[in-house]
Design an enzyme around this catalytic site. Structure first.
Site, PDB file in Angstrom:
ATOM      1  N   GLU A  91      14.203  84.921 110.691  1.00  0.00           N
ATOM      2  CA  GLU A  91      14.217  84.411 109.311  1.00  0.00           C
ATOM      3  C   GLU A  91      13.023  84.946 108.526  1.00  0.00           C
ATOM      4  OE1 GLU A  91      14.732  80.178 109.078  1.00  0.00           O
ATOM      5  OE2 GLU A  91      16.630  80.235 110.154  1.00  0.00           O
ATOM      6  N   HIS A  95      11.705  88.221 104.392  1.00  0.00           N
ATOM      7  CA  HIS A  95      10.788  88.306 103.246  1.00  0.00           C
ATOM      8  C   HIS A  95      10.205  89.713 103.216  1.00  0.00           C
ATOM      9  CE1 HIS A  95      11.165  84.044 102.362  1.00  0.00           C
ATOM     10  NE2 HIS A  95      11.319  83.933 103.674  1.00  0.00           N
ATOM     11  N   GLN A 103       6.006  93.373 115.486  1.00  0.00           N
ATOM     12  CA  GLN A 103       6.444  92.326 116.414  1.00  0.00           C
ATOM     13  C   GLN A 103       6.598  92.863 117.831  1.00  0.00           C
ATOM     14  OE1 GLN A 103      10.098  90.461 115.215  1.00  0.00           O
ATOM     15  NE2 GLN A 103       9.969  88.881 116.771  1.00  0.00           N
ATOM     16  N   ARG A 190       0.444  86.864  96.515  1.00  0.00           N
ATOM     17  CA  ARG A 190       1.658  86.531  95.763  1.00  0.00           C
ATOM     18  C   ARG A 190       2.856  86.405  96.712  1.00  0.00           C
ATOM     19  NH1 ARG A 190       4.394  90.306  91.044  1.00  0.00           N
ATOM     20  NH2 ARG A 190       5.384  88.613  89.890  1.00  0.00           N
ATOM     21  N   ARG A 199       9.766  78.540 102.640  1.00  0.00           N
ATOM     22  CA  ARG A 199       9.866  78.138 104.049  1.00  0.00           C
ATOM     23  C   ARG A 199       9.158  76.836 104.375  1.00  0.00           C
ATOM     24  NH1 ARG A 199      14.315  80.919 105.700  1.00  0.00           N
ATOM     25  NH2 ARG A 199      14.098  83.098 105.121  1.00  0.00           N
TER      26      ARG A 199
HETATM   27  C1  LIG Z   1      16.426  77.552 103.271  1.00  0.00           C
HETATM   28  C2  LIG Z   1      16.885  78.977 103.418  1.00  0.00           C
HETATM   29  C3  LIG Z   1      18.120  79.256 103.933  1.00  0.00           C
HETATM   30  C4  LIG Z   1      18.564  80.584 104.085  1.00  0.00           C
HETATM   31  N1  LIG Z   1      19.801  80.839 104.619  1.00  0.00           N
HETATM   32  C5  LIG Z   1      20.228  82.110 104.753  1.00  0.00           C
HETATM   33  C6  LIG Z   1      21.515  82.420 105.308  1.00  0.00           C
HETATM   34  O1  LIG Z   1      22.266  81.538 105.679  1.00  0.00           O
HETATM   35  N2  LIG Z   1      21.893  83.709 105.432  1.00  0.00           N
HETATM   36  C7  LIG Z   1      21.077  84.746 105.002  1.00  0.00           C
HETATM   37  O2  LIG Z   1      21.446  85.904 105.116  1.00  0.00           O
HETATM   38  N3  LIG Z   1      19.860  84.490 104.492  1.00  0.00           N
HETATM   39  C8  LIG Z   1      19.413  83.209 104.340  1.00  0.00           C
HETATM   40  N4  LIG Z   1      18.171  82.972 103.820  1.00  0.00           N
HETATM   41  C9  LIG Z   1      17.312  84.106 103.474  1.00  0.00           C
HETATM   42  C10 LIG Z   1      17.330  84.391 101.960  1.00  0.00           C
HETATM   43  O3  LIG Z   1      18.611  84.786 101.536  1.00  0.00           O
HETATM   44  C11 LIG Z   1      16.320  85.503 101.641  1.00  0.00           C
HETATM   45  O4  LIG Z   1      16.684  86.674 102.341  1.00  0.00           O
HETATM   46  C12 LIG Z   1      14.919  85.135 102.031  1.00  0.00           C
HETATM   47  O5  LIG Z   1      14.600  83.842 101.583  1.00  0.00           O
HETATM   48  C13 LIG Z   1      13.941  86.132 101.412  1.00  0.00           C
HETATM   49  O6  LIG Z   1      13.944  85.924 100.021  1.00  0.00           O
HETATM   50  P1  LIG Z   1      13.736  87.097  99.019  1.00  0.00           P
HETATM   51  O7  LIG Z   1      14.779  88.155  99.168  1.00  0.00           O
HETATM   52  O8  LIG Z   1      13.591  86.443  97.672  1.00  0.00           O
HETATM   53  O9  LIG Z   1      12.302  87.631  99.521  1.00  0.00           O
HETATM   54  P2  LIG Z   1      11.613  89.025  99.352  1.00  0.00           P
HETATM   55  O10 LIG Z   1      12.366  90.095 100.020  1.00  0.00           O
HETATM   56  O11 LIG Z   1      10.222  88.839  99.814  1.00  0.00           O
HETATM   57  O12 LIG Z   1      11.639  89.278  97.818  1.00  0.00           O
HETATM   58  C14 LIG Z   1      10.838  88.541  96.913  1.00  0.00           C
HETATM   59  C15 LIG Z   1      11.378  88.791  95.524  1.00  0.00           C
HETATM   60  O13 LIG Z   1      11.231  90.177  95.195  1.00  0.00           O
HETATM   61  C16 LIG Z   1      12.372  90.612  94.458  1.00  0.00           C
HETATM   62  N5  LIG Z   1      13.098  91.624  95.262  1.00  0.00           N
HETATM   63  C17 LIG Z   1      12.883  91.935  96.570  1.00  0.00           C
HETATM   64  N6  LIG Z   1      13.698  92.910  96.956  1.00  0.00           N
HETATM   65  C18 LIG Z   1      14.468  93.208  95.916  1.00  0.00           C
HETATM   66  C19 LIG Z   1      15.526  94.126  95.717  1.00  0.00           C
HETATM   67  N7  LIG Z   1      15.946  94.939  96.700  1.00  0.00           N
HETATM   68  N8  LIG Z   1      16.121  94.173  94.503  1.00  0.00           N
HETATM   69  C20 LIG Z   1      15.703  93.372  93.513  1.00  0.00           C
HETATM   70  N9  LIG Z   1      14.720  92.447  93.617  1.00  0.00           N
HETATM   71  C21 LIG Z   1      14.095  92.380  94.804  1.00  0.00           C
HETATM   72  C22 LIG Z   1      13.236  89.389  94.189  1.00  0.00           C
HETATM   73  O14 LIG Z   1      12.815  88.774  92.994  1.00  0.00           O
HETATM   74  C23 LIG Z   1      12.862  88.488  95.360  1.00  0.00           C
HETATM   75  O15 LIG Z   1      13.105  87.117  95.134  1.00  0.00           O
HETATM   76  C24 LIG Z   1      17.720  81.652 103.673  1.00  0.00           C
HETATM   77  C25 LIG Z   1      16.470  81.369 103.128  1.00  0.00           C
HETATM   78  C26 LIG Z   1      16.026  80.056 102.997  1.00  0.00           C
HETATM   79  C27 LIG Z   1      14.651  79.784 102.420  1.00  0.00           C
END
Ligand SMILES: Cc1cc2nc3c(=O)[nH]c(=O)nc-3n(C[C@H](O)[C@H](O)[C@H](O)COP(=O)(O)OP(=O)(O)OC[C@H]3O[C@@H](n4cnc5c(N)ncnc54)[C@H](O)[C@@H]3O)c2cc1C
Length: 249
Positions: A91, A95, A103, A190, A199
């Site tokens: 999980e 991010h 890892q 950030r 999380r």
């Molecule tokens: C409670 C919970 C339940 C979840 N359940 C699932 C699940 O069932 N299945 C699953 O697959 N995932 C699940 N996730 C994971 C979730 O979908 C995200 O992959 C994870 O939280 C990372 O978020 P993020 O992509 O915003 O983070 P990061 O990759 O760190 O990105 C941070 C921010 O940067 C920007 N960004 C990053 N990359 C891009 C890009 N390529 N294009 C445009 N903008 C970008 C966006 O604004 C993004 O919000 C879960 C997450 C949480 C917290």
């Protein structure tokens, strides 16, 4: 060994070197990472004289309130996580923005003596714990048997390191998600804020939530100005969670 909580070690923090030709009138207590962020923010408006007489803490509070998150990207922190499960890291590595990971490799490392992480939801229930332990120990025994058999099956592969890798990468398929792993995580302030917000919230899975709360506690001691707007509390499900004042900037 069975882990019932993560082991978290801070590995690296920023070191700030103030340029003699562009000094900033820093006020109040602050860390190097916080000074670096303030320096970067003040450069935008050439406000090094600090006309509003703000402490670094107040300056960064205002940055967070206004959503100027890019200033926080200059300060990176590295943390070693141990005693966490493979499901947690699965999980965690979702991010991406601003994060770097290294890892433990299950292809290279022998897992015949691997440790396991007890899922928080079953800790304290003797019957559930005993049943869970029985399953993971049996899985580990299967892993050991499979590695031995695969080493035999591929005995014609001359390179023993390659043969071990072939065996371990196949045998690891029977190891449970609860297998303990180690991971070095580096991210800027950030990115840490965004990950910790998601999380440590009540919707997050228990183990990663417990880990996020523990990392947050470490950061609140280490660099309070970046994380002071998080509040840790005990949720209705009796586990700790955290909420943030300045949402995801
Ligand atoms: C409670 C919970 C339940 C979840 N359940 C699932 C699940 O069932 N299945 C699953 O697959 N995932 C699940 N996730 C994971 C979730 O979908 C995200 O992959 C994870 O939280 C990372 O978020 P993020 O992509 O915003 O983070 P990061 O990759 O760190 O990105 C941070 C921010 O940067 C920007 N960004 C990053 N990359 C891009 C890009 N390529 N294009 C445009 N903008 C970008 C966006 O604004 C993004 O919000 C879960 C997450 C949480 C917290």
């Amino acid at each position: 060994m069975f882990y019932t909580e993560p082991r978290i070690t801070l590995l690296a923090r920023p070191q700030f070197f103030e340029p003699a030709h562009l000094p900033v009138n820093f006020l109040g207590e602050s860390t190097d990472g916080e000074k670096l962020a303030e320096f970067a923010g003040r450069l935008c408006y050439m406000s090094q004289k600090n006309p509003a007489s703000r402490s670094t803490g107040d300056y960064l509070e205002n940055i967070k309130r206004q959503g100027h998150g890019s200033v926080l990207e200059h300060a990176s922190y590295s943390v070693l996580l141990e005693g966490v499960s493979r499901s947690l890291t699965h999980e965690l590595v979702r991010h991406r923005a601003g994060f770097a990971y290294s890892q433990l490799s299950q292809r290279y490392v022998d897992e015949s003596e691997a440790n396991f992480v007890v899922p928080p939801a079953i800790i304290g229930d003797a019957a559930l714990e005993a049943d869970w332990k029985k399953q993971v120990e049996e899985a580990q025994r299967s892993y050991v048997r499979l590695v031995e058999q695969l080493m035999e099956r591929y005995s014609w592969v001359a390179d023993k390191i390659h043969r071990r890798k072939m065996s371990r990468e196949a045998a690891r398929g029977v190891l449970p998600n609860s297998t303990e792993t180690k991971i070095v995580v580096t991210a800027n302030a950030r990115a840490w804020r965004t990950m910790l917000e998601l999380r440590s919230s009540e919707g997050a899975e228990f183990e990663i939530r417990r880990c996020a709360v523990a990392v947050l506690r470490l950061f609140q001691r280490e660099t309070p100005a970046f994380f002071s707007d998080f509040e840790i509390y005990t949720a209705d499900d009796r586990a700790e969670a955290a909420r943030i004042s300045y949402h995801k900037v």
